[in-house]
Structures are given as C-alpha cells and as structure tokens.
Design an enzyme around this catalytic site. Structure first.
Site, PDB file in Angstrom:
ATOM      1  CB  THR A  50      37.025   6.732 -50.121  1.00  0.00           C
ATOM      2  OG1 THR A  50      35.955   6.224 -50.649  1.00  0.00           O
ATOM      3  CG2 THR A  50      39.019   7.276 -50.762  1.00  0.00           C
ATOM      4  CE1 TYR A 138      27.222   4.847 -51.365  1.00  0.00           C
ATOM      5  CE2 TYR A 138      29.688   4.462 -48.921  1.00  0.00           C
ATOM      6  CZ  TYR A 138      28.826   4.664 -49.932  1.00  0.00           C
ATOM      7  OH  TYR A 138      30.473   4.359 -50.418  1.00  0.00           O
ATOM      8  CE  LYS A 166      28.975   8.048 -51.548  1.00  0.00           C
ATOM      9  NZ  LYS A 166      30.850   7.961 -50.685  1.00  0.00           N
TER      10      LYS A 166
END
Length: 297
Positions: A50, A138, A166
């Site tokens: 992001t 992740y 994550k």
C-alpha cells in the site's frame, strides 16, 4: 487462551503520499502518521504494498521510517517492509531498516521467481538472521505467485525472531490449521476477512481500511476480545461498503483517493499505478458514506 499480539492488535499499512511531480510529500507522511496515531492504531507498517514500495528508492524508504518513527515515538510500533525477490538485497535492506529505527520487519514471500518451499524458507531465515528485529512474514500468493505452505510456516515459527504472520492468502481453513498446529500470531491482511480470521484465532489486523475507519476497526477488535461477538459482527457489517469499495481497483489508488476526500494528504500515485478516475472517485464516495465515513470534499 488468547495468543499475544507481538506488534499490537491494530496496524495499518500506510500509503506513501506523492506530490504531482512524483516526489514524496514529506509533510504528508508526518500528517498521515499522526492521523493513524489518533485513530486507535497500535502500529504502522510502512514501505509495503500500500506504500507503493516497488516504486520507492531504498533511501526514500529509510527516510520514511525515520520520519514516521519521529512522529509516533515509542507509543506506536513501526514495521517496515524490507522484502524483495532477491535474498541478498533483502538482507541488506533489513540491516538498513534496523539502523533507521524500525521496530520490526515485514517480509513478503519472494515474488515473480516462484521459489520452491525450501527456497522460501531459506529466504525468510536469512532475513531473520540478519538483524535483532522481530519479523512478521507476509503470505500473499495473489501478488507473489506462490504461497507459504502450512508446513513451511510451522517450521519458520521455530525461528526465535519470526514472531507473526500477515495472512492475505484468502484461505481461512488453511490459516485455521496453521494456528492450531503452531500458535503463530496471525494478523489479517485482507480487511473483509478481518472478523472471519479473528474467529479462528487471529490476533489483529494489518489493515488498509484503517486509513479511513481505524477507530471502528479498533472498536471491532475490542468488542471481539471482550467477548461481544455480536457487537463485532455489527461493526463488520457496517464497514462492508468500505471494505468492498476500497478494493474496486488497486487498494493504494482508492485509499489515496479516500484520504483526499477526507481532507488528508493522500496525494497521487507513481506509475505504474494511476490515480482514480472521476467515476471511480464518485463510486468511492458512495461506498465511504455508506460505511459511515465523513467526507470533507
């Protein structure tokens, strides 16, 4: 028994605001970090998807860490993405990230080259060995092209500095089994699955929608861990338009548009991302208002 949340429960993967000339809006970075502090966050993850990390230079990433850490001080955990599809570079970036003052590392599965599980495991271990920082691995196979398989996650959690996962795999069943097998603290990396993942044992979120509805997400977490499942469900359902609306196209694009609508410095994107169109912004406005977000413009 409640699993400890090593980075806090409510984190957001922060956007990197750019000026129209493509430079980073450093004052905007400060403003956004302060906004996240004020909206219930325990942690901020910078230099991730992001944050448009594939388009930022190493020097820019390190300055983002320093600025955000200066804003939040010791109150808020600052994680930084340091993963790449080349292990030596990732190790070097992890060392620089630690020197810049980050509190933890967010390391994504090596992408594009589709390594086998042995390579994925060796990559994560090499990065975790490189510094004293705790690591959140992740798993986002939709972006990387390969998942971290359950057996690999279980083995990696044996490493003393790999302390969390994550999860953006979109496979709640697989994640449920991983939690049962090894107890790794799991953070939801997919906002619309935040509550489902809590229901199988996740400890918190690394959100995107936390930019716009952080306080409500924190309330959902607090309700869930207070035993108020009905209250948590009500918040989840209230926020469905925001969860859906933020990802009608790439999440950073619409998150920046949302922040701009809220009077915050979302800024513009860097190619190959492109800014939201007028039609996309109009739809986003509808989605945000339906989810209870106050629009200032």
């Amino acid at each position: 028994m409640t699993v400890a949340a090593p980075f806090g429960r409510m984190l957001t993967a922060m956007v990197t605001p750019f000026n129209k000339d493509g430079s980073i809006d450093w004052a905007g970075v400060e403003t956004l970090a302060d906004h996240l502090v004020k909206t219930g966050h325990d942690g901020i993850a910078v230099n991730g998807t992001t944050g448009e990390a594939p388009t930022t230079k190493s020097s820019e990433k390190l300055e983002i860490i320093r600025i955000v850490k200066n804003v939040v001080g010791s109150k808020i955990t600052v994680l930084s993405g340091a993963g790449d599809n080349e292990t030596t570079y990732s190790v070097d970036q992890a060392k620089k990230t630690a020197a810049a003052g980050a509190d933890g590392l967010l390391i994504v599965t090596p992408y594009y080259n589709k390594p086998p599980q042995a390579g994925i495991e060796a990559h994560f271990r090499a990065v975790a060995d490189a510094t004293d920082l705790p690591v959140m691995i992740y798993d986002i196979p939709g972006r990387t092209g390969v998942e971290i398989e359950s057996d690999t996650i279980v083995r990696l959690f044996e490493h003393p500095r790999i302390v969390a996962l994550k999860d953006a795999k979109g496979n709640v069943a697989a994640t449920s089994w991983v939690i049962k097998r090894c107890g790794i603290p799991v953070y939801s990396g997919d906002d619309i699955l935040n509550l489902p993942l809590l229901s199988v044992g996740a400890v918190g979120f690394v959100s995107v929608c936390g930019h716009t509805v952080g306080l409500r997400l924190k309330e959902m977490l607090n309700s869930w861990f207070a035993g108020d499942a009905a209250g948590a469900l009500a918040i989840h359902q209230e926020l469905l338009p925001v969860f859906t609306g933020t990802f009608r196209t790439q999440g950073a694009i619409l998150t920046k548009a949302a922040l701009n609508l809220m009077g915050l410095p979302g800024g513009v994107t860097r190619l190959p991302l492109v800014d939201a169109t007028a039609d996309q912004i109009a739809q986003l406005r509808v989605d945000l208002i339906a989810g209870g977000v106050k629009i200032s413009s």
